[in-house]
Design a protein around this motif. Sequence first.
Motif, PDB file in Angstrom:
ATOM      1  N   ALA A 292      50.845  33.945  46.474  1.00 14.02           N
ATOM      2  CA  ALA A 292      49.663  33.454  47.211  1.00 14.02           C
ATOM      3  C   ALA A 292      49.546  34.059  48.608  1.00 14.02           C
ATOM      4  N   ARG A 293      50.667  34.531  49.172  1.00 15.60           N
ATOM      5  CA  ARG A 293      50.617  35.106  50.535  1.00 15.60           C
ATOM      6  C   ARG A 293      49.656  36.293  50.629  1.00 15.60           C
ATOM      7  N   HIS A 294      49.332  36.918  49.496  1.00 17.80           N
ATOM      8  CA  HIS A 294      48.460  38.107  49.535  1.00 17.80           C
ATOM      9  C   HIS A 294      46.970  37.776  49.435  1.00 17.80           C
ATOM     10  N   GLN A 295      46.617  36.515  49.142  1.00 19.78           N
ATOM     11  CA  GLN A 295      45.237  36.228  48.743  1.00 19.78           C
ATOM     12  C   GLN A 295      44.183  36.448  49.834  1.00 19.78           C
ATOM     13  N   ASP A 296      44.594  36.398  51.116  1.00 21.86           N
ATOM     14  CA  ASP A 296      43.640  36.647  52.200  1.00 21.86           C
ATOM     15  C   ASP A 296      43.996  37.902  52.996  1.00 21.86           C
ATOM     16  N   ASP A 297      44.873  38.741  52.428  1.00 17.28           N
ATOM     17  CA  ASP A 297      45.410  39.877  53.191  1.00 17.28           C
ATOM     18  C   ASP A 297      44.535  41.122  52.985  1.00 17.28           C
ATOM     19  N   PRO A 298      43.836  41.579  54.057  1.00 17.62           N
ATOM     20  CA  PRO A 298      42.942  42.735  53.922  1.00 17.62           C
ATOM     21  C   PRO A 298      43.676  44.078  53.948  1.00 17.62           C
ATOM     22  N   ARG A 299      45.000  44.050  54.144  1.00 20.89           N
ATOM     23  CA  ARG A 299      45.757  45.306  54.294  1.00 20.89           C
ATOM     24  C   ARG A 299      46.091  45.911  52.928  1.00 20.89           C
ATOM     25  N   PRO A 300      46.342  47.234  52.905  1.00 14.40           N
ATOM     26  CA  PRO A 300      46.763  47.854  51.644  1.00 14.40           C
ATOM     27  C   PRO A 300      48.215  47.491  51.317  1.00 14.40           C
ATOM     28  N   LEU A 301      48.611  47.791  50.095  1.00 15.20           N
ATOM     29  CA  LEU A 301      50.011  47.585  49.694  1.00 15.20           C
ATOM     30  C   LEU A 301      50.939  48.348  50.619  1.00 15.20           C
ATOM     31  N   ALA A 309      45.062  52.831  44.626  1.00 16.17           N
ATOM     32  CA  ALA A 309      45.208  51.395  44.901  1.00 16.17           C
ATOM     33  C   ALA A 309      45.338  51.138  46.397  1.00 16.17           C
ATOM     34  N   CYS A 310      46.070  52.014  47.084  1.00 13.85           N
ATOM     35  CA  CYS A 310      46.298  51.828  48.523  1.00 13.85           C
ATOM     36  C   CYS A 310      45.147  52.381  49.364  1.00 13.85           C
ATOM     37  N   ARG A 311      44.494  53.434  48.865  1.00 14.40           N
ATOM     38  CA  ARG A 311      43.390  54.027  49.629  1.00 14.40           C
ATOM     39  C   ARG A 311      42.126  53.164  49.582  1.00 14.40           C
ATOM     40  N   GLY A 312      41.901  52.475  48.443  1.00 10.73           N
ATOM     41  CA  GLY A 312      40.604  51.827  48.270  1.00 10.73           C
ATOM     42  C   GLY A 312      40.587  50.323  48.199  1.00 10.73           C
ATOM     43  N   TYR A 313      41.769  49.695  48.128  1.00 13.17           N
ATOM     44  CA  TYR A 313      41.763  48.262  47.835  1.00 13.17           C
ATOM     45  C   TYR A 313      42.758  47.495  48.694  1.00 13.17           C
ATOM     46  N   SER A 314      42.408  46.257  48.972  1.00 12.19           N
ATOM     47  CA  SER A 314      43.281  45.394  49.785  1.00 12.19           C
ATOM     48  C   SER A 314      44.258  44.638  48.889  1.00 12.19           C
ATOM     49  N   ARG A 315      45.285  44.106  49.521  1.00  8.81           N
ATOM     50  CA  ARG A 315      46.209  43.216  48.805  1.00  8.81           C
ATOM     51  C   ARG A 315      45.448  42.020  48.240  1.00  8.81           C
ATOM     52  N   ALA A 316      44.476  41.525  49.009  1.00 10.45           N
ATOM     53  CA  ALA A 316      43.691  40.366  48.560  1.00 10.45           C
ATOM     54  C   ALA A 316      42.967  40.680  47.244  1.00 10.45           C
ATOM     55  N   TYR A 317      42.378  41.891  47.170  1.00 11.44           N
ATOM     56  CA  TYR A 317      41.664  42.277  45.942  1.00 11.44           C
ATOM     57  C   TYR A 317      42.635  42.442  44.779  1.00 11.44           C
ATOM     58  N   LEU A 318      43.766  43.119  45.045  1.00 12.67           N
ATOM     59  CA  LEU A 318      44.753  43.357  43.986  1.00 12.67           C
ATOM     60  C   LEU A 318      45.333  42.029  43.479  1.00 12.67           C
ATOM     61  N   HIS A 319      45.516  41.072  44.398  1.00 15.16           N
ATOM     62  CA  HIS A 319      45.967  39.732  44.023  1.00 15.16           C
ATOM     63  C   HIS A 319      44.911  39.064  43.135  1.00 15.16           C
ATOM     64  N   HIS A 320      43.664  39.177  43.543  1.00 15.14           N
ATOM     65  CA  HIS A 320      42.560  38.541  42.802  1.00 15.14           C
ATOM     66  C   HIS A 320      42.447  39.107  41.379  1.00 15.14           C
ATOM     67  N   VAL A 321      42.407  40.449  41.248  1.00  9.12           N
ATOM     68  CA  VAL A 321      42.188  41.004  39.900  1.00  9.12           C
ATOM     69  C   VAL A 321      43.409  40.767  38.995  1.00  9.12           C
ATOM     70  N   PHE A 322      44.591  40.681  39.602  1.00 11.70           N
ATOM     71  CA  PHE A 322      45.755  40.346  38.781  1.00 11.70           C
ATOM     72  C   PHE A 322      45.637  38.918  38.262  1.00 11.70           C
ATOM     73  N   ARG A 323      45.299  37.989  39.186  1.00 12.38           N
ATOM     74  CA  ARG A 323      45.155  36.580  38.812  1.00 12.38           C
ATOM     75  C   ARG A 323      44.047  36.389  37.770  1.00 12.38           C
ATOM     76  N   ALA A 324      42.985  37.173  37.901  1.00 12.49           N
ATOM     77  CA  ALA A 324      41.847  37.058  36.983  1.00 12.49           C
ATOM     78  C   ALA A 324      42.076  37.828  35.685  1.00 12.49           C
ATOM     79  N   GLN A 325      43.248  38.472  35.574  1.00 14.20           N
ATOM     80  CA  GLN A 325      43.624  39.251  34.385  1.00 14.20           C
ATOM     81  C   GLN A 325      42.608  40.352  34.077  1.00 14.20           C
ATOM     82  N   GLU A 326      42.097  40.984  35.136  1.00 14.02           N
ATOM     83  CA  GLU A 326      41.172  42.098  34.970  1.00 14.02           C
ATOM     84  C   GLU A 326      41.962  43.376  34.656  1.00 14.02           C
ATOM     85  N   ILE A 327      41.382  44.210  33.788  1.00 11.70           N
ATOM     86  CA  ILE A 327      42.065  45.436  33.355  1.00 11.70           C
ATOM     87  C   ILE A 327      42.348  46.367  34.539  1.00 11.70           C
ATOM     88  N   ILE A 328      41.468  46.358  35.532  1.00 12.20           N
ATOM     89  CA  ILE A 328      41.659  47.259  36.686  1.00 12.20           C
ATOM     90  C   ILE A 328      42.983  46.965  37.403  1.00 12.20           C
TER      91      ILE A 328
END
Length: 376
Positions: A292-301, A309-328
């Motif tokens: 859960a510590r990553h859910q509001d984190d705008p920084r890259p991995l 993954a690091c150039r285009g997306y935040s930890r918050a997004y990566l946390h979200h799509v993992f939790r949502a079981q998205e293929i991305i």
Amino acid sequence: MAERFNFHVNSRDGMARQGVISTPRGDIRTPAFMPVGTAATVKAMMPESVAATGADILLGNTYHLMLRPTAERIDRLGGLHRFMNWQKPILTDSGGFQVMSLTGLRKLTEQGVKFKSHIDGSEHMLTPERSMEIQRLLGSDIVMCFDECPALPAPEERVAESMRMSMRWAARSRDAFGDRPGHALFGIQQGGVTRDLRAESAEKLRAIGFDGYAVGGLAVGEGQEAMFGVLDYATDMLPEDKPRYLMGVGKPDDIVGAVARGIDMMDCVLPSRSGRTGQVFTRRGVVNIKNARHQDDPRPLDETCACPACRGYSRAYLHHVFRAQEIISSMLLTWHNLHYYQELMQGIREAIAAGRFEAFQADFHAQRAEGDIAPL
């Protein structure tokens, strides 16, 4: 492009070696990490993306491919390289390890292993000769001997008996492989964690003669300390002028330790499997994107990493799509992990070439000890 398979060591630093394996399908820079493409695909990755991470060679799995779609079908369709759209070298394992892990579904004899498919229960017989035939039909560049590998810990008599049978199978694999210019056959040293058995195995393999030599029977439950203990002497038993491949390894610190002990090639499902389960490898150790510590984190991995993954997306997004079981999620995290592994290998090769591998190891361990960046 080389017409034949050969290996050249360019520089050494202690036991560590930096060099190149030349094959008709391209060069493999060593030390090399081989991503695993079990069923003719590195899960969640396009072949072009795997190449973009810096991988020079992939591993394919004889056991899985012989059952589905079958080696004969792949051969009819132009071979594994064309089938999976990967033009660089491919190493195939012999199928032995997978078959051995089918306890209860297999019967082992001197001839080979009779087993039932985990897919449909159909019966198959895998022998050294059949393993060589399957790998020839697949068209892989580096072929592995058919061997048996008992899970550790095991009684020494069991390990000795298994190793000697593997050596008899190695001789049969060599005979069945024949003369295939441009393709290589690797022998596999066995002997568990017993020095005398490792020495006996190495001697038998050298007498048969192979294009490369693997250290097998490790990373099967013995732990890192025991594995390094074996590598402290096992690599020295193998020919200096041939590549040395540690099978099924491993975690980043396993890789660095293995290279320090003279290993040139490794493979492991870890970066891709971990990517699918939300485990991310970074210079600062393992990050669990589920937390859960990553859910509001705008920084890259990792702000220094150039992967998508690091150039285009935040930890918050990566946390979200993992939790949502998205293929991305599987796509981005696997790409990041494979990129991290190949960047680690590149750093290792440069450090050996510059004669500063010891300093590289110290930096590597110090960075990992710091742990992940502090939460916001």
